[in-house]
Design a protein around this motif. Structure first.
Motif, mmCIF file in Angstrom:
data_model
loop_
_atom_site.group_PDB
_atom_site.id
_atom_site.type_symbol
_atom_site.label_atom_id
_atom_site.label_comp_id
_atom_site.label_asym_id
_atom_site.label_seq_id
_atom_site.Cartn_x
_atom_site.Cartn_y
_atom_site.Cartn_z
ATOM 1 N N SER A 69 -14.536 19.014 47.471
ATOM 2 C CA SER A 69 -13.756 17.869 47.958
ATOM 3 C C SER A 69 -12.959 18.188 49.208
ATOM 4 O O SER A 69 -12.408 19.260 49.341
ATOM 5 C CB SER A 69 -12.749 17.418 46.912
ATOM 6 N N LEU A 70 -12.891 17.184 50.069
ATOM 7 C CA LEU A 70 -12.022 17.303 51.228
ATOM 8 C C LEU A 70 -10.596 16.947 50.843
ATOM 9 O O LEU A 70 -9.646 17.413 51.435
ATOM 10 C CB LEU A 70 -12.483 16.356 52.346
ATOM 11 N N ASP A 71 -10.473 16.052 49.907
ATOM 12 C CA ASP A 71 -9.160 15.611 49.440
ATOM 13 C C ASP A 71 -9.304 15.367 47.940
ATOM 14 O O ASP A 71 -9.742 14.304 47.507
ATOM 15 C CB ASP A 71 -8.757 14.335 50.177
ATOM 16 N N LEU A 85 -21.466 17.608 61.534
ATOM 17 C CA LEU A 85 -20.706 18.300 60.488
ATOM 18 C C LEU A 85 -20.992 17.700 59.114
ATOM 19 O O LEU A 85 -21.154 18.414 58.133
ATOM 20 C CB LEU A 85 -19.206 18.216 60.785
ATOM 21 N N PHE A 86 -21.065 16.381 59.069
ATOM 22 C CA PHE A 86 -21.294 15.710 57.792
ATOM 23 C C PHE A 86 -22.615 16.171 57.178
ATOM 24 O O PHE A 86 -22.682 16.516 55.996
ATOM 25 C CB PHE A 86 -21.294 14.184 57.964
ATOM 26 N N GLY A 87 -23.664 16.205 58.011
ATOM 27 C CA GLY A 87 -24.973 16.642 57.529
ATOM 28 C C GLY A 87 -24.912 18.048 56.957
ATOM 29 O O GLY A 87 -25.395 18.303 55.840
ATOM 30 N N THR A 88 -24.281 18.957 57.685
ATOM 31 C CA THR A 88 -24.188 20.346 57.227
ATOM 32 C C THR A 88 -23.388 20.428 55.936
ATOM 33 O O THR A 88 -23.735 21.156 55.007
ATOM 34 C CB THR A 88 -23.500 21.210 58.296
ATOM 35 N N TYR A 89 -22.308 19.642 55.897
ATOM 36 C CA TYR A 89 -21.432 19.651 54.723
ATOM 37 C C TYR A 89 -22.173 19.181 53.463
ATOM 38 O O TYR A 89 -22.156 19.844 52.433
ATOM 39 C CB TYR A 89 -20.211 18.762 54.992
ATOM 40 N N VAL A 90 -22.859 18.044 53.556
ATOM 41 C CA VAL A 90 -23.543 17.523 52.367
ATOM 42 C C VAL A 90 -24.604 18.502 51.883
ATOM 43 O O VAL A 90 -24.747 18.738 50.695
ATOM 44 C CB VAL A 90 -24.235 16.164 52.628
ATOM 45 N N VAL A 91 -25.350 19.051 52.841
ATOM 46 C CA VAL A 91 -26.398 19.981 52.440
ATOM 47 C C VAL A 91 -25.785 21.215 51.764
ATOM 48 O O VAL A 91 -26.271 21.665 50.721
ATOM 49 C CB VAL A 91 -27.258 20.398 53.650
ATOM 50 N N VAL A 107 -19.518 5.840 47.837
ATOM 51 C CA VAL A 107 -18.222 5.187 47.615
ATOM 52 C C VAL A 107 -17.131 6.250 47.438
ATOM 53 O O VAL A 107 -16.030 6.130 47.971
ATOM 54 C CB VAL A 107 -18.280 4.253 46.389
ATOM 55 N N THR A 108 -17.464 7.306 46.689
ATOM 56 C CA THR A 108 -16.498 8.371 46.460
ATOM 57 C C THR A 108 -16.150 9.089 47.759
ATOM 58 O O THR A 108 -14.979 9.297 48.077
ATOM 59 C CB THR A 108 -17.062 9.393 45.453
ATOM 60 N N GLN A 109 -17.183 9.419 48.526
ATOM 61 C CA GLN A 109 -16.915 10.134 49.770
ATOM 62 C C GLN A 109 -16.154 9.259 50.754
ATOM 63 O O GLN A 109 -15.292 9.739 51.485
ATOM 64 C CB GLN A 109 -18.227 10.603 50.404
ATOM 65 N N ARG A 110 -16.461 7.987 50.736
ATOM 66 C CA ARG A 110 -15.771 7.091 51.649
ATOM 67 C C ARG A 110 -14.276 7.036 51.331
ATOM 68 O O ARG A 110 -13.429 7.078 52.230
ATOM 69 C CB ARG A 110 -16.383 5.703 51.531
ATOM 70 N N ALA A 111 -13.956 6.968 50.045
ATOM 71 C CA ALA A 111 -12.549 6.949 49.637
ATOM 72 C C ALA A 111 -11.864 8.238 50.073
ATOM 73 O O ALA A 111 -10.735 8.232 50.580
ATOM 74 C CB ALA A 111 -12.451 6.792 48.121
ATOM 75 N N GLU A 112 -12.588 9.316 49.888
ATOM 76 C CA GLU A 112 -12.040 10.624 50.213
ATOM 77 C C GLU A 112 -11.840 10.783 51.721
ATOM 78 O O GLU A 112 -10.779 11.193 52.195
ATOM 79 C CB GLU A 112 -13.053 11.640 49.700
ATOM 80 N N PHE A 113 -12.869 10.436 52.475
ATOM 81 C CA PHE A 113 -12.807 10.638 53.922
ATOM 82 C C PHE A 113 -11.733 9.769 54.557
ATOM 83 O O PHE A 113 -11.001 10.212 55.439
ATOM 84 C CB PHE A 113 -14.175 10.346 54.567
ATOM 85 N N SER A 114 -11.622 8.516 54.099
ATOM 86 C CA SER A 114 -10.620 7.668 54.760
ATOM 87 C C SER A 114 -9.221 8.156 54.431
ATOM 88 O O SER A 114 -8.319 8.036 55.247
ATOM 89 C CB SER A 114 -10.807 6.191 54.422
ATOM 90 N N ILE A 143 -11.392 19.691 58.642
ATOM 91 C CA ILE A 143 -11.519 19.985 57.212
ATOM 92 C C ILE A 143 -12.989 20.144 56.833
ATOM 93 O O ILE A 143 -13.347 20.984 56.017
ATOM 94 C CB ILE A 143 -10.839 18.886 56.370
ATOM 95 N N LEU A 144 -13.847 19.335 57.457
ATOM 96 C CA LEU A 144 -15.282 19.484 57.191
ATOM 97 C C LEU A 144 -15.739 20.900 57.525
ATOM 98 O O LEU A 144 -16.474 21.524 56.758
ATOM 99 C CB LEU A 144 -16.088 18.460 57.997
ATOM 100 N N LYS A 145 -15.271 21.397 58.665
ATOM 101 C CA LYS A 145 -15.650 22.765 59.067
ATOM 102 C C LYS A 145 -15.198 23.770 58.017
ATOM 103 O O LYS A 145 -15.959 24.652 57.607
ATOM 104 C CB LYS A 145 -15.005 23.124 60.413
ATOM 105 N N GLN A 146 -13.952 23.613 57.559
ATOM 106 C CA GLN A 146 -13.447 24.541 56.536
ATOM 107 C C GLN A 146 -14.290 24.476 55.266
ATOM 108 O O GLN A 146 -14.612 25.496 54.667
ATOM 109 C CB GLN A 146 -12.005 24.184 56.161
#
Lengths: 283, 208
Positions: free
Chosen positions: A218-220, B97-103, B172-179, B198-201
């Motif tokens: 998780s990011l958050d 970054l998003f692509g790398t993160y999900v994978v 939906v979950t990622q959208r809530a988290e990212f926003s 944060i994605l990089k981390q």
């Protein structure tokens, strides 16, 4: 962090109800202006409680759960878990009826009988083997079916994600649980506490990897838990409202040019054909 | 709490990609179901190839994932209204970054495969594609996990737009988290930078 149901410490429940009623009264009317329906006007306070819960979890619940899993072999843990779930049956049954779901109530009753009689007092989940699916029900869901709104998102000390409706319902339910009433009537309230405590550990021990994985990805973490909470709660309520249309996840309207309003839209009015293998909803 | 039951199944998502495909072969006419089935088949092949090293396996999985999922569109959806707030450079950085993160995240879950079986049922059409129900059967006899794949027609084929496991939607979950991350990072361009950081981390923390 904590299973919300096997709780019979009435005084604590009462305290929670009071706190919740208070927060209910001060809740702003109308929908929150939080984006994407997080419905979380008290986010700052919630995050503080959430962090505290996480610390308690890290230094207390998780180690205890690890120990539990280390000491007891898997079949024993499954048996304990089955017994705990079986003991919830009277409450689930009552809520099934209150929701106006006689069919579900029948399933709960049938499972309870089978598991208690043939499953050695609930140790063995005979009901699931006999293809009677288990489901959960609680008074919060019942209230939702009756049209009571949830109110804002709340993180409760120890109990984690909730909202005023479900928190109050939980408090009331712990008074009304037939199993607790029976135990207390026989001056066995120690057993009630044991049941609650074992329930916590049982529950936590099942989610060690899940939580680790979720924390790592998780990011958050707070926002993730909040979103998962609302999604699962809404799915439970939908399932209770239309029990004959199980396992129909809400379709998310996909808008290639995302706008704030383009979040999930329920389109579950048309009952879709069940999966070809005739599988029923897995819970 | 039911949420927790759902949660553990939601996290089994990674496992889906791998699943030993069995039973119910999709009918030839059901293209969407065949598409999902084929992805599952390929995932199993990767997992069952004993000659492959860990690095090689992750590379193969990454390729399969990028082919099957519409990573760019999902990334856009997940960023929600902040997509239009981001500058073109930020958008480019973010999508990469998003692509790398999900994978990275899914490769992690992918490695937890333990003999699950994967069955695909008949698809139902949706306005822009189809919705494909499937089930994962666990070898230890736990309750099956219901997964619905939302796919969209793209060019000649299909791409996955969302995965809904036991009512919990990935996007939906990622959208809530990212926003939430963007907002807490100050919203606007500053917020997008915070998100990208944060994605990089997280990519580093998940071995991506």
């Amino acid at each position: 962090m904590v299973s919300r149901r096997q709780f019979s410490a009435s005084s604590t429940a009462l305290l929670f109800s009071t706190v919740l009623l208070a927060s209910c009264a001060s809740a702003p009317p109308g929908p929150s202006d939080a984006p994407d329906d997080t419905n979380d006007p008290y986010e700052n306070v919630n995050r503080v409680i959430f962090d505290a819960n996480m610390s308690i979890d890290k230094y207390f619940f998780e180690p205890v759960a690890e120990g539990y899993r280390w000491v007891l072999p898997s079949p024993v843990r499954t048996g304990i878990s089955n017994v705990l779930h079986n003991l919830k049956s009277p409450l689930i049954f009552a809520n099934d009826l209150l929701e106006g779901n006689p069919e579900r109530a029948g399933q709960t009753f049938g499972r309870f009988l089978m598991n208690t009689v043939f499953g050695l007092g609930g140790l063995i989940d005979v009901g699931t083997s006999a293809k009677i699916p288990s489901h959960d029900a609680d008074f919060g869901i019942t209230l939702a079916v009756w049209g009571v709104g949830s109110g804002p998102y709340l993180v409760l000390p120890l109990l984690s994600s909730s909202n005023p409706r479900d928190g109050i319902a939980y408090g009331l339910e712990s008074f009304a649980d037939p199993v607790s009433i029976e135990l207390n009537a026989h001056h066995l309230s120690d057993l009630s506490y044991t049941r609650f405590g074992v329930g916590l550990v049982d529950f936590r021990s099942k989610h060690i990897e899940d939580l680790d994985e979720l924390k790592r990805s998780s990011l958050d973490f707070y926002a993730t838990m909040r979103s998962l909470y609302w999604q699962s709660r809404n799915a439970d309520i939908e399932a209770a409202k239309s029990p004959n249309n199980p396992a129909q996840p809400k379709s998310v309207s996909y808008n290639p040019d995302p706008a704030p309003a383009a979040t999930p839209t329920a389109s579950d009015t048309t009952p879709a054909a069940p999966p070809a293998n005739g599988a029923a909803k897995a819970q | 709490m039911t949420m927790w039951k759902l949660l553990s199944r939601y996290l089994a998502l990674g496992v889906v990609m791998l699943a030993a495909v069995a039973a119910v072969p999709a009918r030839a006419a059901d293209e969407p179901a065949a598409f999902i089935q084929s992805l599952g088949d390929q995932a199993i092949q990767i997992l069952q190839n004993k000659q492959m090293g860990q690095k090689e396996r992750e590379a193969q999985f990454s390729k399969l994932f990028t082919e099957g999922f519409d990573v760019a569109e999902i990334g856009k959806f997940v960023l929600g209204r902040y997509w239009n707030v981001a500058t073109p450079t930020q958008q480019q950085d973010y999508i990469k970054l998003f692509g790398t993160y999900v994978v990275a995240v899914y490769a992690n879950r992918f490695s937890q495969y333990s003999g699950e079986k994967f069955t695909v049922a008949a698809s139902q059409p949706t306005p822009d594609g189809a919705s494909v129900p499937s089930q994962i059967l666990r070898p230890n006899g736990g309750p099956p996990i219901n997964i619905v794949w939302k796919i969209a027609k793209e060019g000649g084929g299909y791409k996955i737009r969302d995965v809904v496991a036991e009512n919990l939607s990935m996007t939906v979950t990622q959208r809530a988290e990212f926003s939430s991350v963007v907002e807490r990072g100050g919203g606007g361009a500053a917020g997008i930078d915070a998100l990208n950081n944060i994605l990089k981390q997280k990519i580093a923390a998940n071995g991506g």
